[in-house]
Design a protein around this motif. Structure first.
Motif, PDB file in Angstrom:
ATOM      1  N   VAL A 439       0.912  -1.073  -0.024  1.00 49.26           N
ATOM      2  CA  VAL A 439       0.022   0.134   0.037  1.00 49.26           C
ATOM      3  C   VAL A 439       0.834   1.090   0.052  1.00 49.26           C
ATOM      4  O   VAL A 439       0.679   2.153  -0.838  1.00 49.26           O
ATOM      5  CB  VAL A 439      -0.844  -0.127   1.219  1.00 49.26           C
ATOM      6  N   LEU A 440       1.810   1.319   0.907  1.00 52.68           N
ATOM      7  CA  LEU A 440       2.751   2.440   0.983  1.00 52.68           C
ATOM      8  C   LEU A 440       3.599   2.657  -0.136  1.00 52.68           C
ATOM      9  O   LEU A 440       3.841   3.566  -0.684  1.00 52.68           O
ATOM     10  CB  LEU A 440       3.549   2.351   2.434  1.00 52.68           C
ATOM     11  N   GLN A 441       4.236   1.364  -0.603  1.00 54.82           N
ATOM     12  CA  GLN A 441       5.146   1.471  -1.664  1.00 54.82           C
ATOM     13  C   GLN A 441       4.570   1.951  -3.116  1.00 54.82           C
ATOM     14  O   GLN A 441       5.128   2.868  -3.570  1.00 54.82           O
ATOM     15  CB  GLN A 441       5.775  -0.061  -2.040  1.00 54.82           C
ATOM     16  N   ALA A 447       3.421   8.591  -6.637  1.00 56.50           N
ATOM     17  CA  ALA A 447       3.622  10.189  -6.589  1.00 56.50           C
ATOM     18  C   ALA A 447       4.761  10.588  -6.714  1.00 56.50           C
ATOM     19  O   ALA A 447       5.124  11.570  -7.457  1.00 56.50           O
ATOM     20  CB  ALA A 447       3.480  10.473  -4.805  1.00 56.50           C
ATOM     21  N   ALA A 448       5.874   9.756  -6.634  1.00 59.98           N
ATOM     22  CA  ALA A 448       7.450  10.176  -7.041  1.00 59.98           C
ATOM     23  C   ALA A 448       7.248  10.205  -8.470  1.00 59.98           C
ATOM     24  O   ALA A 448       7.812  11.012  -9.138  1.00 59.98           O
ATOM     25  CB  ALA A 448       8.284   9.421  -6.500  1.00 59.98           C
ATOM     26  N   ALA A 449       6.687   9.202  -8.983  1.00 62.12           N
ATOM     27  CA  ALA A 449       6.711   8.896 -10.813  1.00 62.12           C
ATOM     28  C   ALA A 449       5.808   9.951 -11.307  1.00 62.12           C
ATOM     29  O   ALA A 449       6.262  10.320 -12.210  1.00 62.12           O
ATOM     30  CB  ALA A 449       6.295   7.473 -11.019  1.00 62.12           C
ATOM     31  N   ALA A 465      -2.248   6.938 -14.149  1.00 61.61           N
ATOM     32  CA  ALA A 465      -2.018   5.348 -14.711  1.00 61.61           C
ATOM     33  C   ALA A 465      -0.534   5.065 -15.121  1.00 61.61           C
ATOM     34  O   ALA A 465       0.074   4.242 -14.861  1.00 61.61           O
ATOM     35  CB  ALA A 465      -2.838   5.206 -15.863  1.00 61.61           C
ATOM     36  N   ALA A 466       0.168   6.115 -15.680  1.00 65.43           N
ATOM     37  CA  ALA A 466       1.533   5.891 -16.209  1.00 65.43           C
ATOM     38  C   ALA A 466       2.310   5.973 -14.918  1.00 65.43           C
ATOM     39  O   ALA A 466       3.307   4.867 -14.899  1.00 65.43           O
ATOM     40  CB  ALA A 466       1.950   7.058 -17.056  1.00 65.43           C
ATOM     41  N   ALA A 467       1.986   6.652 -14.012  1.00 64.09           N
ATOM     42  CA  ALA A 467       3.057   6.508 -12.680  1.00 64.09           C
ATOM     43  C   ALA A 467       2.716   5.399 -12.050  1.00 64.09           C
ATOM     44  O   ALA A 467       3.704   5.096 -11.372  1.00 64.09           O
ATOM     45  CB  ALA A 467       2.470   7.770 -11.901  1.00 64.09           C
ATOM     46  N   LEU A 468       1.435   4.795 -11.781  1.00 65.74           N
ATOM     47  CA  LEU A 468       0.936   3.660 -11.212  1.00 65.74           C
ATOM     48  C   LEU A 468       1.796   2.532 -11.818  1.00 65.74           C
ATOM     49  O   LEU A 468       2.307   1.637 -11.110  1.00 65.74           O
ATOM     50  CB  LEU A 468      -0.317   3.348 -11.231  1.00 65.74           C
TER      51      LEU A 468
END
Length: 497
Positions: A439-441, A447-449, A465-468
């Protein structure tokens, strides 16, 4: 004088009962009993898999942040620890039949409470009730199967047990995906309550009323020890989940929480070791085969907890499958597991006691994680996604069942309940840990991506979607490497061979 002619029935050999403890049980009753044991055991598994699968929907529906949503996992796990601690003593006093009926009733009440929850604290409280009821069901069913059958008779029970258990676990993700997508996240918990309610009359009808439990002394009920152990597990688990994204200012507080949790666990184990009839007897677990098997068992559920949260989120939100599509794929993987279980049981004499099959299972898991990571980074490749899901579904028989059977080969009957209850405690804790860390990762990785990929021309939904996909790809690649390490350890060790 004429002699009476013997009847045909008197000349036929007597039917050998499938269960010597219950010679009056017909073959159909024995197989049905095994199937109900498997269905009861599946309730705990389903409750942990499904909240991980639809966790993002529940979290957004309640407006909870990821750090707080972890309590939905840890509350269930901590309550399940209590359920497994009290299992051996309580079921020995009231019967496994009554323990199971009470557990199902509590599980239903907790699931209904989760469905009615309008805030995260209400959900966490209901999840604790659900864990208290459902957390001990798997171990109770498995222990009862052990006690009601001789070694040569267990296959009759385990065919029904395994087929029913894995069939329901396979069906549940697809049902959840369809129901939640069309009717909202409360249907996730109403489904669990409905399934458990259907089991109540089956347990009443098919469970034996008398159970051949091994004799044991009756000691006092050590409730303070149970409460302290559960509190220690909860504190330690929550500290481990937060460790990855801890700031320097939070370090002393988190270290204190972890130390308190570990200290409580050690104190309670010492207390149990001195108790005349403890809830859980650590003196009965000092088998090298058992402890090594427990380590591999925990490793499997750690990576499974991560897979059960990361893959549905990736499929539904990152690759555009939606929750029904993700559920259908996961159910397809579950169907492969069911087929693999049948093949495994048919070939049991040839694969039992061979550590290379454990290593092969983790190699397969590593490849499945790597394929899904590649699909995430490639923006979706249906062939890779399907291959990853099917491969992951085939591996539990090698990475999990192989270990589960080998662990208990030399375990005396009188120690089995303590050993299996402790194994269930480990499963609950590491499964929640794997899901909680994921969950945290995923949250922080996404968020970083997003910051890296930020572009004015990219729509917000496409950017998310791309960041996920980027975050999930990194996570799954790391899990693939971890599985390779476990495979190497499996080949090197000598306790399970």
């Amino acid at each position: 004088m004429s002699l009476a002619r013997p009847s045909l029935a008197s000349t036929l050999p007597a039917r050998t009962p499938l269960l010597s403890a219950y010679p009056h049980f017909s073959a159909l009753r024995v197989y049905a009993f095994g199937a109900v044991l498997g269905l009861v055991a599946s309730m705990d598994i389903i409750s942990t898999i499904l909240i991980a699968m639809a966790g993002t929907q529940v979290q957004s529906g309640l407006g909870a942040v990821p750090q707080d949503f972890l309590w939905a996992f840890t509350a269930y796990a901590a309550a399940a620890v209590v359920a497994n601690l009290v299992l051996v003593q309580l079921a020995g006093r009231v019967s496994y039949r009554r323990f199971t009926l009470a557990g199902l009733a509590l599980f239903i009440a907790g699931a209904l409470g989760c469905a009615a929850a309008t805030s995260l604290p209400a959900l966490v409280l209901a999840r604790a009730v659900q864990g208290l009821g459902g957390g001990g069901l798997f171990a109770a069913a498995r222990i009862l199967a052990q006690y009601t059958s001789q070694p040569r008779e267990r296959l009759s029970l385990f065919w029904g047990f395994g087929l029913a258990n894995f069939a329901l676990v396979a069906l549940a993700p697809w049902l959840t995906g369809v129901l939640v997508a069309h009717h909202g996240w409360p249907l996730l918990f109403l489904l669990q309550a409905g399934l458990a309610a259907l089991l109540l009359p089956l347990v009443l009808r098919l469970y034996p009323r008398e159970e051949p439990l091994p004799p044991r002394p009756v000691g006092r009920l050590d409730w303070p020890g149970v409460a302290a152990f559960a509190a220690g597990a909860l504190l330690l688990l929550h500290a481990l989940e937060q460790l990855r994204y801890l700031s320097a200012a939070q370090l002393p507080l988190l270290a204190g929480i972890a130390a308190a949790g570990l200290g409580l666990g050690l104190v309670v184990l010492r207390r149990f070791s001195r108790h005349p009839d403890p809830w859980l007897d650590p003196r009965r677990l000092a088998s090298r085969r058992y402890l090594v098997g427990l380590a591999f068992y925990g490793a499997f559920y750690l990576v499974s907890g991560a897979w059960n949260y990361a893959v549905p989120a990736l499929l539904a939100e990152g690759l555009g499958y939606g929750l029904p599509g993700a559920g259908a794929l996961l159910s397809l993987g579950g169907a492969v597991t069911l087929i693999a279980v049948v093949v495994f049981h048919l070939s049991l004499p040839r694969v039992m006691r061979k550590r290379r099959y454990i290593a092969l299972g983790y190699l397969g898991l590593a490849l499945s994680f790597a394929l899904m990571a590649w699909a995430a980074r490639a923006g979706g490749a249906s062939g890779a996604v399907l291959a990853a899901v099917l491969l992951q579904g085939a591996m539990p028989v090698l990475a999990l069942l192989q270990v589960a059977l080998m662990t208990f080969v030399d375990m005396p009957t009188e120690d089995f309940a303590h050993a299996y209850a402790f194994k269930s405690i480990v499963r609950e804790i590491v499964n929640a840990l794997g899901a909680g860390l994921t969950v945290l990762q995923l949250h922080h990785g996404t968020a970083a991506a997003q910051e890296t990929l930020q572009a004015p021309a990219v729509a917000h939904a496409s950017l998310h979607a791309a960041a996920l996909r980027a975050a999930a790809g990194d996570l799954l690649a790391g899990l693939a490497v971890a599985c390779l390490a476990v495979a190497a350890i499996a080949l090197a060790q000598r306790a399970l061979k």
